[in-house]
Motif scaffolding. Structure first.
Motif, PDB file in Angstrom:
ATOM      1  N   GLN A  40      32.146  43.257  39.728  1.00 36.04           N
ATOM      2  CA  GLN A  40      33.538  43.235  40.186  1.00 36.04           C
ATOM      3  C   GLN A  40      34.370  42.287  39.322  1.00 36.04           C
ATOM      4  O   GLN A  40      35.506  42.606  38.941  1.00 36.04           O
ATOM      5  N   TYR A  43      35.220  43.910  36.047  1.00 35.55           N
ATOM      6  CA  TYR A  43      36.320  44.862  36.165  1.00 35.55           C
ATOM      7  C   TYR A  43      37.668  44.153  36.279  1.00 35.55           C
ATOM      8  O   TYR A  43      38.693  44.680  35.819  1.00 35.55           O
ATOM      9  N   VAL A  44      37.689  42.963  36.881  1.00 30.55           N
ATOM     10  CA  VAL A  44      38.931  42.185  36.910  1.00 30.55           C
ATOM     11  C   VAL A  44      39.344  41.810  35.488  1.00 30.55           C
ATOM     12  O   VAL A  44      40.524  41.932  35.108  1.00 30.55           O
ATOM     13  N   SER A  80      36.941  49.404  41.619  1.00 30.36           N
ATOM     14  CA  SER A  80      36.801  48.111  42.273  1.00 30.36           C
ATOM     15  C   SER A  80      36.753  48.272  43.789  1.00 30.36           C
ATOM     16  O   SER A  80      35.978  47.602  44.479  1.00 30.36           O
ATOM     17  N   ASN A  81      37.597  49.172  44.324  1.00 30.98           N
ATOM     18  CA  ASN A  81      37.543  49.453  45.764  1.00 30.98           C
ATOM     19  C   ASN A  81      36.186  50.016  46.161  1.00 30.98           C
ATOM     20  O   ASN A  81      35.650  49.685  47.236  1.00 30.98           O
ATOM     21  N   LEU A  83      33.375  49.364  44.698  1.00 28.12           N
ATOM     22  CA  LEU A  83      32.443  48.238  44.686  1.00 28.12           C
ATOM     23  C   LEU A  83      32.565  47.407  45.964  1.00 28.12           C
ATOM     24  O   LEU A  83      31.557  46.976  46.533  1.00 28.12           O
TER      25      LEU A  83
END
Length: 205
Positions: A40, A43-44, A80-81, A83
């Motif tokens: 996560q 991905y940020v 991301s959601n 995850l």
């Protein structure tokens, strides 16, 4: 008829060594969820990198390129959601309770999450991600078959297969939801449910 409340069973006090070992093995999944938290974070970083490129090149690129960049950002957010759903829902369902009851930031879907609900939500999230990828493909492959100088990395066969795969995702989600509806709609037979049938056959002659 009143039923006496059940005596709560201690978490591990009543378990023999082997069942306790098997039950405790669920904690082996903890490093997996921690690894997803690290993913996560990656991905940020990717989102911020793509956003910076879009900001710095906004005046040099075309509207179509901006649209593709924005779709890429949406794609990162949707993954991301996904995850978050896997990390929070999976940990709550398969490892241990998070005890978020009454917390102001508790997700609405977490209050009734179970394996079936989590499976359906993951399927819908995958469909959303596939839709973004397919839309990007359609935009980039808009010049297929044309004689313009602009080339594309997509072929007609590739676009066709990506569309077929997306349809398969949709059909799979529909199938999962239908099977879940069937499994939840089965009402077990009980004496209370069967008293009506007995009444039809009890006429005196």
């Amino acid at each position: 008829m009143s039923m006496a409340p059940e005596t709560p069973i201690p978490p591990h006090g009543g378990l023999r060594p082997l069942p306790l070992l098997i039950f405790s093995s669920r904690w082996l999944q903890l490093p997996l969820y921690l690894g997803l938290i690290v993913a996560q974070g990656v991905y940020v970083v990717l989102f911020l990198k793509e956003l910076w490129h879009l900001f710095t090149e906004a005046f040099q690129i075309t509207e179509q390129a901006i649209m593709l960049a924005v779709l890429g950002l949406i794609d990162v957010v949707m993954i991301s959601n996904l995850l978050v759903m896997v990390i929070v829902g999976g940990y709550e369902t398969f490892v241990s309770r998070l005890n978020l009851e009454g917390h102001p930031d508790q997700p609405e879907w977490l209050s009734h999450v179970n394996a079936s609900v989590l499976k359906i939500k993951l399927a819908m999230a995958i469909i959303g991600i596939s839709s973004i990828h397919l839309l990007r493909t359609f935009i980039e492959a808009g010049n297929l078959g044309s004689t313009s100088a602009r080339t594309t990395n997509y072929t007609e066969v590739g676009v066709m297969w990506q569309t077929i795969i997306h349809i398969v995702f949709i059909l799979s989600a529909v199938g999962i939801a239908y099977v879940d509806k069937l499994s939840n709609g089965v009402v077990p037979h009980s004496p209370e449910n069967g008293h009506g049938k007995q009444g039809h056959g009890g006429h005196a002659h």
